[in-house]
Design a protein around this motif. Sequence first.
Motif, PDB file in Angstrom:
ATOM      1  N   VAL A  84     -20.841  14.448   7.506  1.00 53.33           N
ATOM      2  CA  VAL A  84     -20.044  14.283   6.750  1.00 53.33           C
ATOM      3  C   VAL A  84     -20.745  12.874   6.521  1.00 53.33           C
ATOM      4  CG1 VAL A  84     -18.102  12.196   6.124  1.00 53.33           C
ATOM      5  CG2 VAL A  84     -18.147  14.069   7.787  1.00 53.33           C
ATOM      6  N   SER A  85     -21.903  11.869   6.527  1.00 54.20           N
ATOM      7  CA  SER A  85     -22.801  11.325   6.519  1.00 54.20           C
ATOM      8  C   SER A  85     -23.761  12.209   6.138  1.00 54.20           C
ATOM      9  CB  SER A  85     -23.372   9.916   7.285  1.00 54.20           C
ATOM     10  OG  SER A  85     -23.578  10.688   8.339  1.00 54.20           O
ATOM     11  N   GLU A  86     -24.397  13.287   6.361  1.00 54.48           N
ATOM     12  CA  GLU A  86     -25.759  13.987   5.311  1.00 54.48           C
ATOM     13  C   GLU A  86     -25.387  15.191   4.398  1.00 54.48           C
ATOM     14  OE1 GLU A  86     -28.910  14.063   6.849  1.00 54.48           O
ATOM     15  OE2 GLU A  86     -28.093  12.294   7.180  1.00 54.48           O
ATOM     16  N   GLY A  87     -23.748  14.583   4.078  1.00 51.59           N
ATOM     17  CA  GLY A  87     -23.595  15.675   2.585  1.00 51.59           C
ATOM     18  C   GLY A  87     -22.869  17.448   3.155  1.00 51.59           C
ATOM     19  N   VAL A  88     -22.862  17.306   4.192  1.00 50.57           N
ATOM     20  CA  VAL A  88     -22.388  18.909   4.824  1.00 50.57           C
ATOM     21  C   VAL A  88     -21.150  18.880   3.986  1.00 50.57           C
ATOM     22  CG1 VAL A  88     -22.140  20.477   6.349  1.00 50.57           C
ATOM     23  CG2 VAL A  88     -23.542  19.329   6.826  1.00 50.57           C
ATOM     24  N   PRO A  89     -20.017  18.037   3.624  1.00 50.25           N
ATOM     25  CA  PRO A  89     -19.208  18.674   2.917  1.00 50.25           C
ATOM     26  C   PRO A  89     -19.357  18.824   1.782  1.00 50.25           C
ATOM     27  CG  PRO A  89     -17.969  17.399   4.125  1.00 50.25           C
ATOM     28  CD  PRO A  89     -19.622  17.272   4.539  1.00 50.25           C
ATOM     29  N   VAL A  90     -20.123  18.583   1.080  1.00 50.21           N
ATOM     30  CA  VAL A  90     -21.415  18.532  -0.393  1.00 50.21           C
ATOM     31  C   VAL A  90     -21.522  20.271  -0.157  1.00 50.21           C
ATOM     32  CG1 VAL A  90     -22.306  18.070  -2.396  1.00 50.21           C
ATOM     33  CG2 VAL A  90     -21.558  16.429  -0.671  1.00 50.21           C
ATOM     34  N   TYR A  91     -22.382  20.228   0.730  1.00 50.55           N
ATOM     35  CA  TYR A  91     -22.914  21.599   0.898  1.00 50.55           C
ATOM     36  C   TYR A  91     -21.752  23.128   0.551  1.00 50.55           C
ATOM     37  CZ  TYR A  91     -24.610  26.006   2.916  1.00 50.55           C
ATOM     38  OH  TYR A  91     -25.331  27.092   2.925  1.00 50.55           O
ATOM     39  N   ILE A  92     -21.006  22.706   2.207  1.00 44.93           N
ATOM     40  CA  ILE A  92     -19.870  24.077   1.463  1.00 44.93           C
ATOM     41  C   ILE A  92     -18.863  23.704   0.887  1.00 44.93           C
ATOM     42  CG2 ILE A  92     -17.871  24.203   2.953  1.00 44.93           C
ATOM     43  CD1 ILE A  92     -18.428  23.107   4.800  1.00 44.93           C
ATOM     44  N   ASP A  93     -19.215  22.687  -0.328  1.00 49.89           N
ATOM     45  CA  ASP A  93     -18.080  23.008  -1.628  1.00 49.89           C
ATOM     46  C   ASP A  93     -19.081  23.247  -2.387  1.00 49.89           C
ATOM     47  OD1 ASP A  93     -15.466  21.477  -3.191  1.00 49.89           O
ATOM     48  OD2 ASP A  93     -17.184  20.930  -4.137  1.00 49.89           O
ATOM     49  N   LYS A  94     -20.181  23.690  -2.539  1.00 47.72           N
ATOM     50  CA  LYS A  94     -20.835  23.825  -3.667  1.00 47.72           C
ATOM     51  C   LYS A  94     -20.859  25.109  -3.035  1.00 47.72           C
ATOM     52  CE  LYS A  94     -23.689  20.324  -4.950  1.00 47.72           C
ATOM     53  NZ  LYS A  94     -25.672  19.727  -5.195  1.00 47.72           N
ATOM     54  N   GLN A  95     -21.113  26.308  -2.487  1.00 45.17           N
ATOM     55  CA  GLN A  95     -21.052  27.390  -1.778  1.00 45.17           C
ATOM     56  C   GLN A  95     -19.989  28.156  -2.368  1.00 45.17           C
ATOM     57  OE1 GLN A  95     -23.863  29.389   0.129  1.00 45.17           O
ATOM     58  NE2 GLN A  95     -24.729  27.194  -0.313  1.00 45.17           N
TER      59      GLN A  95
END
Length: 242
Positions: free
Chosen positions: A83-94
């Motif tokens: 979460v702190s590394e931005g993985v949710p953002v990565y998944i949403d963009k994908q």
Amino acid sequence: MSANKPEEHPSGRRRFLQKSLSLIPLAAAASTGVVSLTSPAAEKTQGVVQDYVPAYFNDKEWKFLLAALERLIPSDANGPGAVSEGVPVYIDKQMELPYGYGRLWYMQAPFAEAAPEMGYQSHLVPRDTYRVGIKLTDDYCQQKFQKDFYQLDASQQEAVLRDLEADHIRNEAIHGKLFFEQLLENAKEGYLADPIHGGNQTLASWKLIGFPGARADFIDTVQQPNKPYPLGPVSISSKRSV
């Protein structure tokens, strides 16, 4: 490029990353190195997710994603988590790219269960797998705990994720195992990918495994076995680890 002598009892995060290397082509190295949780870079990335407005996931789905990823790759003594590394953002963009719409695969019927080497077989594209899978999981949590997944404590969340992985949670629309595998695969990808894609914002995972990133000056180091790579990783956009 080479690793220091491995720890006698490697941490759960290191084992997780080592097992992931064969699956993620971008991560092709190993080393030691610990990212402090109190580093300025780690603190700065907390806002990456906090200030982000999801393009695909609705509010309830987003809360599930944050909670689930925090359990799959938690922050610990070895460094910041998903979460702190931005993985949710990565998944949403994908989910808004051809991948999310399943445009990278042949998606015509018939659909049938088959061995993994036969390729993707589900009729659900990734964005639908998330939507249907999150609903499946939250419905299960409501029945068992009268709460959504994100409202459960950590031990309960981990138990639910294990049930998904074991395919104990399923319905006619989706198998829990399929959803869990989708989530775990994307968590690994986001955590190990270049920051340009949304995750790994402080290059913490690259620093942990000794991957130099987009550097072009490590050829000589490869020829020096048992000597760790002396410089930190660099991203495609020239972002550097702290």
